[in-house]
Design a protein around this motif. Structure first.
Motif, PDB file in Angstrom:
ATOM      1  N   LEU B 166       8.572  -0.535 -12.784  1.00  0.00           N
ATOM      2  CA  LEU B 166       7.308  -1.276 -12.844  1.00  0.00           C
ATOM      3  C   LEU B 166       7.090  -2.064 -11.560  1.00  0.00           C
ATOM      4  N   GLY B 167       8.174  -2.610 -11.041  1.00  0.00           N
ATOM      5  CA  GLY B 167       8.073  -3.376  -9.793  1.00  0.00           C
ATOM      6  C   GLY B 167       7.591  -2.487  -8.654  1.00  0.00           C
ATOM      7  N   ALA B 168       8.115  -1.264  -8.619  1.00  0.00           N
ATOM      8  CA  ALA B 168       7.706  -0.350  -7.547  1.00  0.00           C
ATOM      9  C   ALA B 168       6.225  -0.023  -7.673  1.00  0.00           C
ATOM     10  N   ILE B 169       5.776   0.199  -8.892  1.00  0.00           N
ATOM     11  CA  ILE B 169       4.348   0.491  -9.073  1.00  0.00           C
ATOM     12  C   ILE B 169       3.509  -0.691  -8.609  1.00  0.00           C
ATOM     13  N   SER B 170       3.939  -1.876  -9.009  1.00  0.00           N
ATOM     14  CA  SER B 170       3.144  -3.046  -8.628  1.00  0.00           C
ATOM     15  C   SER B 170       3.140  -3.225  -7.112  1.00  0.00           C
ATOM     16  N   SER B 171       4.274  -2.916  -6.481  1.00  0.00           N
ATOM     17  CA  SER B 171       4.313  -3.016  -5.024  1.00  0.00           C
ATOM     18  C   SER B 171       3.358  -2.013  -4.396  1.00  0.00           C
ATOM     19  N   ALA B 172       3.335  -0.801  -4.966  1.00  0.00           N
ATOM     20  CA  ALA B 172       2.435   0.215  -4.428  1.00  0.00           C
ATOM     21  C   ALA B 172       0.986  -0.230  -4.562  1.00  0.00           C
ATOM     22  N   VAL B 173       0.670  -0.788  -5.726  1.00  0.00           N
ATOM     23  CA  VAL B 173      -0.692  -1.275  -5.945  1.00  0.00           C
ATOM     24  C   VAL B 173      -1.034  -2.355  -4.935  1.00  0.00           C
ATOM     25  N   MET B 174      -0.077  -3.244  -4.741  1.00  0.00           N
ATOM     26  CA  MET B 174      -0.309  -4.350  -3.823  1.00  0.00           C
ATOM     27  C   MET B 174      -0.522  -3.843  -2.399  1.00  0.00           C
ATOM     28  N   LEU B 175       0.319  -2.896  -2.017  1.00  0.00           N
ATOM     29  CA  LEU B 175       0.216  -2.349  -0.662  1.00  0.00           C
ATOM     30  C   LEU B 175      -1.122  -1.637  -0.477  1.00  0.00           C
ATOM     31  N   PHE B 176      -1.541  -0.937  -1.499  1.00  0.00           N
ATOM     32  CA  PHE B 176      -2.834  -0.257  -1.445  1.00  0.00           C
ATOM     33  C   PHE B 176      -3.950  -1.295  -1.257  1.00  0.00           C
ATOM     34  N   GLY B 177      -3.817  -2.390  -2.004  1.00  0.00           N
ATOM     35  CA  GLY B 177      -4.800  -3.467  -1.868  1.00  0.00           C
ATOM     36  C   GLY B 177      -4.842  -3.995  -0.445  1.00  0.00           C
ATOM     37  N   ILE B 178      -3.663  -4.202   0.125  1.00  0.00           N
ATOM     38  CA  ILE B 178      -3.595  -4.696   1.511  1.00  0.00           C
ATOM     39  C   ILE B 178      -4.292  -3.717   2.450  1.00  0.00           C
ATOM     40  N   ALA B 179      -4.013  -2.424   2.210  1.00  0.00           N
ATOM     41  CA  ALA B 179      -4.619  -1.398   3.066  1.00  0.00           C
ATOM     42  C   ALA B 179      -6.143  -1.442   2.975  1.00  0.00           C
ATOM     43  N   LEU B 180      -6.636  -1.595   1.760  1.00  0.00           N
ATOM     44  CA  LEU B 180      -8.094  -1.654   1.587  1.00  0.00           C
ATOM     45  C   LEU B 180      -8.682  -2.861   2.305  1.00  0.00           C
TER      46      LEU B 180
END
Lengths: 513, 482
Positions: B166-180
């Motif tokens: 779950l942590g990895a998914i949340s990190s991916a989401v967060m990173l995607f947000g940063i990218a956007l």
């Protein structure tokens, strides 16, 4: 100002806290030490409280709030540790002193874990003093909640369960019901306090400055009328306001003796005091708009409480419902918005506090000896328990309003206030006389159940199984006797009390629209 | 570019300490397990204490932004760094016995705690999105491993797997947000982003912000991203549970407040309502789910979810008093929750039990532990004289000041309901009949930090002024309140 004038109020709060802290450090096995620390501290509190009452200057032109003491606490928010007493708080402080002393003397009967019992008892006492002495809204609420916290453990650990024909009311039920209901109500108070602070918007919780700001139109009439019910129900619940009183009999019955004394004697007064201090003082227009509702509820309290008390067969339940009934007079007196009525309400708070403490002390003593409180079984106790009977009868006579005892003066003042009250229903009908008449009816019912109880339990057919019961111990006699003194004193010479209460009452009523 | 490396001395010291503890673990292979545990714990605590003092001494009046807007060295960061180190040290102190009996790899345990503190410190100082991300990951990776460290307990491994996934998914989401966000405005520094974000506010930016905040919400265990919390809390070794519930919450909060205050403020008004609803949801879900728990760690997990809901009020209120109150609440909550966990750890180390029913009669087996636990419960419930009363009071006041009257009403009602389950524990301890008798004795060395936590809970409750001043000074350096 003398040293005492500068510091006595704060020490009435520090001392019980300090007592609790000292007791934490004492080993559990030192029971006698714990008891003497508790009783000694109670005596000091009594002296300090009496000093506050005597030193209160009621001469014309004296300040409304006296012995004011301010410590900056959270400057950025406007919360100060701010203490002071007016004519309403001074008798309450005295009451707390008397009940704290007698309560801690009676508490010496507790065998199980006396140390922790006293710790919690003194935390409770600190909370009570703090609420009466605070003139900062935050601290008023702080101490109000503080007085509630220890109740749970005091009742759940040291209390007693009652067995009825087909069900059992456990002490945990009583404890949980009492604490959850009171805290639920305090949530309403919490909302109101925050709303008052933010909406008046002068960046302080100081009750006096908030009061002045409100009188200058700092809080809209609509807001006052919206917030008042929160305060009325929130504090009213603790005062036993019908229909939110149901915690009171169950809680009082489950509580150990000295906790019942403090709770019915002092803690319930916090509720009525809160309505005066927060509701009347800070929400005058709300008070005026809702007075008639409060008046009616108070009258229901008186009559309903008395009728319920009449049908109980458990001594403590009788006293519990009689407390509900008597607090009704206090609520009625407040709702009259009349100088005499409010004076009567304040005096009734004092009188009922002492009287009910005496009741619970005596009833507790009977229960500790007979292990039952069933009025159908207990019979003819007067034969062997002379002191017990004497004290119960005195409390009973005060309760039914016999002239010469404090209850009479207080109730008469409330009734006079009710009859002269200008509070109207729907703007036309003056409700006071009718409600006052119903209140007098309640007093008549009180006479019925008290006298019936005395006749049966104490002067009924002597039952040999109770012959072995010992009478009150000298310590209990001393404590109960100490409670009788103010009852008689106020009954025959109420002037000192009325003199103190009057300026406080006039200042508050002067703030109403 | 001239960079004053002395400003990073605390971080260097923490990294050095972590390595030192690891090396010390190798260096004494002959020592018995108990001796090694003692030595490593002492080294960790001593190192954290020295770093604590050095940090306060060096950075008391520093206000710098390092590396072109990468890291802040200011009062705000300082407050959280000091808090993180104190939390780390206290957790080590209260869990020595537990570590000795129940943790597989002693050296790694202490090392990872130090690195977790480092990650938390960097989160408090992060001044732009990627630094924040890296700091979050540093903390998170330490926690993933720590969660799995329990000796021979399959729940621990299960919790770790859940946490990592779950942590990895949340990190991916967060990173995607940063990218956007970066794609939309070409900037990651918090302060520089505020106006840019407002200027180009649209679906892309909104989605980016939402994804970044969702990632933070996962770390904070904000509903609806809280579902990992109960399993991880239950399965992890209890000292690690304490670390997750206090250190990682405090750090995630520090970052969230800084980000929303500095980067999100201009746009925040657009979605204040959404955040307020999430806060209300968080506290309500936490409170009502806690009602039915029978494992103490799960109960504390849901209770911490509820507490996060309360803290969020301070951020959402968008005013200085809210931010201050939230900081104060975090500090008070740290004392309180650590006190509660100190008791849970002690009881578990002695008896191996962690159900609420196992606390029956604790008052007679260990009056001290019962008193500490009871006061922690009263504090979490928000009763005086403990920290929770005043911090909640100020938080709720700030909600009304921020125009969120309804949120305050929901909060006080939740606070009331929470009293019920906190009282349940008090009831068990004082009224319940113990299944086993025999006293639980806490060694003097172990009881000192517990006394300290108890005293802290009371101190914040009766005299919050010093902490409030500190919180005021810390909040005062955030851009909108300068």
């Amino acid at each position: 100002m003398s040293f005492a004038e500068r510091h006595v109020l704060e020490w009435l709060i520090y001392l019980p806290m300090l007592t609790a802290a000292v007791l934490v450090a004492i080993p559990a096995a030192w029971r006698t030490t714990a008891r003497w620390v508790g009783i000694g501290s109670g005596a000091l509190l009594m002296v300090g409280s009496a000093w506050v009452f005597i030193a209160f200057d009621y001469s014309a032109g004296a300040e409304t709030f006296q012995l004011i003491k301010v410590y900056t606490w959270l400057e950025s928010v406007g919360i100060d540790f701010r203490l002071g007493v007016d004519g309403i708080a001074a008798p309450m402080i005295l009451l707390t002193g008397i009940v704290a002393l007698t309560g801690s003397v009676i508490a010496a009967n507790v065998d199980r874990d006396a140390k922790n019992y006293y710790i919690l008892l003194f935390v409770l006492i600190a909370g009570v003093y703090g609420t009466f002495a605070s003139i900062d809204l935050f601290f008023l609420f702080f101490f109000y909640e503080l007085a509630i916290v220890p109740m749970f453990l005091l009742i759940a650990v040291w209390g007693s369960s009652s067995t009825f024909a087909d069900f059992v009311r456990t002490k945990e039920y009583g404890a949980l019901k009492l604490v959850l209901m009171i805290v639920a109500a305090s949530v309403l108070v919490w909302i109101a306090i925050i709303a008052i602070y933010v909406w008046v918007d002068i960046g302080t919780f100081d009750i006096l400055r908030l009061r002045d700001a409100v009188q200058d139109g700092g809080l809209s009439s609509g807001a006052q009328k919206t917030l008042f019910p929160l305060v009325m129900v929130g504090f009213g619940l603790l005062a036993g306001l019908w229909p939110f009183h149901t915690w009171s009999p169950d809680g009082h019955v489950a509580a150990p003796t000295s906790v019942s004394m403090l709770h019915a004697g002092v803690l319930m007064k916090l509720g009525a005091f809160g309505i005066i201090r927060v509701g009347m003082t800070l929400l005058p227009e709300g008070m005026e708009a809702w007075a008639v509702v409060l008046f009616i509820l108070g009258t229901v309290n008186v009559v309903y409480g008395a009728i319920s008390a009449m049908s109980q067969t458990d001594l403590k339940y009788v006293i519990g419902y009689s407390s509900v009934s008597h607090m009704g007079y206090v609520i009625m007196g407040i709702a009259t918005l009349d100088s005499i009525g409010l004076t009567g309400a304040t005096l009734q708070m004092f009188s009922h506090g002492i009287m009910t403490a005496l009741f619970f002390a005596v009833v507790g003593a009977i229960y500790e000896r007979a292990h039952t409180r069933d009025t159908l079984i207990l019979n003819g106790l007067a034969a062997k328990m002379g002191w017990t009977t004497a004290f119960f009868v005195i409390a009973g006579l005060t309760s039914l309003g016999l002239p010469g005892l404090s209850g009479f003066i207080a109730e008469v003042l409330v009734f006079i206030g009710a009859f002269s009250s200008e509070v109207t229903l729907a703007g036309t009908f003056r409700a006071g006389p009718l409600l006052g008449a119903l209140g007098i009816l309640g007093a008549a019912i009180t006479a019925v159940y008290i006298l019936r109880l005395v006749a049966r339990v104490f002067f009924g057919q002597r039952d040999p199984q109770w012959d072995a019961l010992p009478d009150l111990t000298p310590r209990e006699i001393l404590a109960s006797g100490a409670l009788v003194i103010p009852l008689v004193l106020v009954g025959v010479w109420p002037a000192p009390f009325l003199d103190v209460i009057r300026p406080g009452v006039d200042a508050i009523l002067g703030g109403l629209p | 570019m001239q960079v004053d490396f002395t400003l990073l001395i605390p971080e260097f010291m923490l990294a050095g300490l972590g390595v030192l503890v690891l090396v010390a673990d190798f260096a004494v292979p002959w020592a018995s397990r108990g001796a090694k545990n003692g030595v490593l714990a002492a080294l960790t605590v001593l190192g954290l204490a020295v770093t604590f003092v050095v940090t306060l001494w060096m950075q008391w009046d520093t206000h710098e932004i390092l590396y072109e807007h990468l890291i802040y060295v200011d009062r705000y960061a300082l407050l959280f760094k000091a808090l993180a180190m104190a939390i780390g040290a206290v957790i080590v102190l209260i869990s020595m016995e537990y570590v000795h009996t129940r943790i597989r790899h002693v050296g790694e345990f202490y090392t990872l705690i130090v690195f977790a503190v480092l990650g938390a410190s960097l989160m408090a100082g992060a001044a732009e999105l990627l630094t924040a991300y890296i700091a979050i990951e540093l903390l998170a990776f330490c926690l993933y491993v720590l969660v799995a460290l329990s000796r021979g307990d399959s729940r621990s491994s299960e919790a770790a797997v859940k946490y990592i996934l779950l942590g990895a998914i949340s990190s991916a989401v967060m990173l995607f947000g940063i990218a956007l966000i970066y794609g939309a405005i070409g900037e990651t520094g918090f302060r520089r982003s505020e106006l840019l974000l407002e200027a180009v506010f649209g679906p892309t930016v909104a989605l980016g912000l939402a994804m970044f905040v969702a990632g933070l919400g996962f770390k904070l265990s904000m509903a609806p991203f809280h579902l990992w919390a109960p399993d991880v809390y239950e399965g992890a070794p209890t000292p690690v549970t304490a670390l997750v519930s206090v250190l990682s919450k405090a750090a995630a909060f520090a970052l969230t407040l800084r980000f929303l205050a500095e980067a999100g403020r201009a746009t925040l008004e657009e979605w204040q309502l959404a955040l307020a609803i999430l806060a209300a949801l968080t506290m309500t879900v936490g409170t009502f789910t806690a009602l039915v728990q029978d494992n103490i760690k799960r109960l504390l997990a849901y209770s911490s979810v509820a507490q996060v809901g309360f803290v969020l009020i301070g951020i959402i209120a968008l005013n200085e008093s809210g931010a201050r109150a939230a900081l104060l609440h975090i500090a008070g909550y740290s004392f309180t929750n650590l006190a509660a966990f100190a008791v849970v750890i002690a009881v578990e180390a002695k008896t191996g039990k962690e159900r609420i029913a196992d606390y029956a009669g604790l008052a007679s087996r260990s009056p001290f532990l019962a008193m500490v636990m009871a006061s922690a419960m009263f504090s979490l419930a928000g009763l005086p004289i403990f920290a929770g009363f005043v911090t909640k009071f100020l938080l709720f006041t700030s909600a009304v000041e921020g125009g969120l009257f309804w949120l305050m009403v929901i909060a006080v009602v939740n606070s009331l309901v929470s009293l019920y389950y906190y009282l349940r524990i008090v009831r068990e301890m004082y009224v319940g009949e113990p299944a086993e008798t025999g006293r639980l004795r806490l060694p003097i060395a172990a009881s000192i930090p517990v006394w300290f936590l108890f005293a802290g809970t009371v101190f914040v409750g009766v005299y919050p002024a010093p902490l409030m001043d500190a919180a005021g000074a810390a909040v005062g350096v955030l851009a909108p309140f300068l």
